[in-house]
Design a protein around this motif. Structure first.
Motif, short mmCIF file in Angstrom:
data_model
loop_
_atom_site.label_atom_id
_atom_site.label_comp_id
_atom_site.label_asym_id
_atom_site.label_seq_id
_atom_site.Cartn_x
_atom_site.Cartn_y
_atom_site.Cartn_z
N VAL A 1 49.01 30.10 -5.36
CA VAL A 1 47.93 29.90 -6.05
C VAL A 1 47.75 30.37 -7.40
O VAL A 1 47.64 31.87 -7.64
N PHE A 2 47.66 29.39 -8.31
CA PHE A 2 47.62 30.37 -9.74
C PHE A 2 46.18 30.68 -10.22
O PHE A 2 45.40 30.45 -9.72
N ILE B 1 43.00 24.53 14.10
CA ILE B 1 44.59 24.48 14.06
C ILE B 1 44.96 25.44 12.84
O ILE B 1 43.82 25.57 11.95
N SER B 2 45.91 26.03 12.91
CA SER B 2 46.61 26.52 11.70
C SER B 2 47.90 26.18 11.32
O SER B 2 48.80 26.07 12.38
N LEU B 3 48.20 25.75 10.05
CA LEU B 3 49.26 24.99 9.63
C LEU B 3 50.24 26.07 8.61
O LEU B 3 49.52 26.73 7.77
N ASP B 4 51.36 26.10 8.94
CA ASP B 4 52.24 26.85 7.91
C ASP B 4 52.38 25.96 6.66
O ASP B 4 53.17 24.84 6.49
N ARG C 1 49.96 34.15 -3.24
CA ARG C 1 50.85 33.40 -1.93
C ARG C 1 49.80 33.25 -0.81
O ARG C 1 49.24 34.17 -0.27
N VAL C 2 49.92 32.00 -0.20
CA VAL C 2 48.98 31.61 0.72
C VAL C 2 50.22 31.21 1.72
O VAL C 2 50.99 29.98 1.43
N ASP C 3 50.36 31.49 3.03
CA ASP C 3 51.66 31.12 3.82
C ASP C 3 50.66 29.93 4.82
O ASP C 3 51.35 29.11 5.37
#
Length: 284
Positions: free
Chosen positions: A152-153, A144-147, A121-123
């Motif tokens: 990721v398989f 910048i950081s985005l939600d 999981r990547v948040d």
């Protein structure tokens, strides 16, 4: 924000310093005016570049399938929340970069590549916005950081399908009743998975905007339940091999299930089942 001086900017600064020293030594008013104009130009450029990167809203839309160690193309949507537009905005993911010639109150869209090293999981993802507007001599940038919650398989590792018919305890056969398909009696309508074109239900496919096929009762294809014992290697290698088997078996039209410890996914066909199994493998 960060500022990087390009070669042309370094030359401009050097000329300004040289003329400033010459003006101080000679007292030439024309040189003072020229140096003042050059300094004013740099000041105006700095203020303009700051405004150019302000109030930019960026959204990322991920693709349906993202695999570790494989480039994934995301949709990037940018817009400016203020009236003044921005120009020559570059968006970088670290491995790829894209350019927005203009960003205004209208949504602008392009694509940007990402690369993830690990499954799972990547948040949040990080981006860099930069621009050399207006003079092209200085590059101002900001991170910048985005939600963007994504999964990721595992990176698929090619594995022989012969292990499914080896006759050993690792053969992967399912305790579930056989699901059959063929060309005699209609059973149901489902997603296309590589069947002959004659089985495509064209009318329903046109309405749903996706290929649907008639599932017929006749020819048997035994369901396969994948387990870690079916493949060899460390845990990451095994998960990657099961990811490959899932993709291939679903493509060939097999009902595929999964058993990981206490987690069990009953066999089914179709793209949704493939994504379900790959997600379970990614989060194991």
């Amino acid at each position: 924000m960060k500022v990087k001086v390009k070669r042309s900017g370094a030359i401009f600064i050097g000329i300004t310093v040289f003329l400033g020293v010459a003006a101080a030594n000679t007292g030439n008013n024309l040189l003072y005016i020229l140096v003042s104009s050059m300094l004013a130009l740099m000041l105006t450029s700095g203020i303009s570049s700051i405004i150019n990167l302000k109030n930019i809203e960026v959204r990322l839309i991920p693709p349906p399938e993202i695999y570790a160690h494989r480039r994934a193309s995301f949709r990037v949507i940018a817009r400016k929340s203020s009236v003044i537009p921005s120009f020559l905005i570059r968006v970088s993911s670290g491995i790829d970069e894209t350019l927005f010639p203009i960003v205004d109150r209208r949504e602008r869209e392009t694509h940007l590549g990402f690369l993830f090293e690990k499954r799972g999981r990547v948040d949040r993802v990080r981006l860099t916005l930069s621009s050399d507007f207006p003079l092209g001599m200085f590059v101002r940038s900001m991170d910048i950081s985005l939600d963007v919650p994504i999964v990721v398989f595992p990176a698929p590792i090619v594995t022989s399908l012969r292990i499914l018919s080896s006759g050993s305890s690792m053969e992967g056969h399912s305790p579930y009743p056989f699901l059959t398909k063929g060309y005699e009696e209609l059973k149901s309508i489902r997603e296309y998975a590589g069947e002959p074109i004659k089985l495509i239900h064209w009318k329903l496919s046109a309405k749903k905007d996706e290929l649907l096929v008639r599932e017929m009762l006749d020819e048997e294809k035994e369901p396969v339940v994948l387990t870690l014992d079916m493949v060899e290697g460390d845990i990451e290698t095994r998960l990657s091999k099961l990811a490959y088997l899932t993709i291939e078996l679903i493509r060939l039209g097999y009902p595929v299930g999964l058993k990981l410890g206490d987690k069990e996914v009953p066999p089914e066909r179709g793209n949704l089942q493939k994504l379900h199994i790959l997600r379970e493998l990614a989060l194991y």
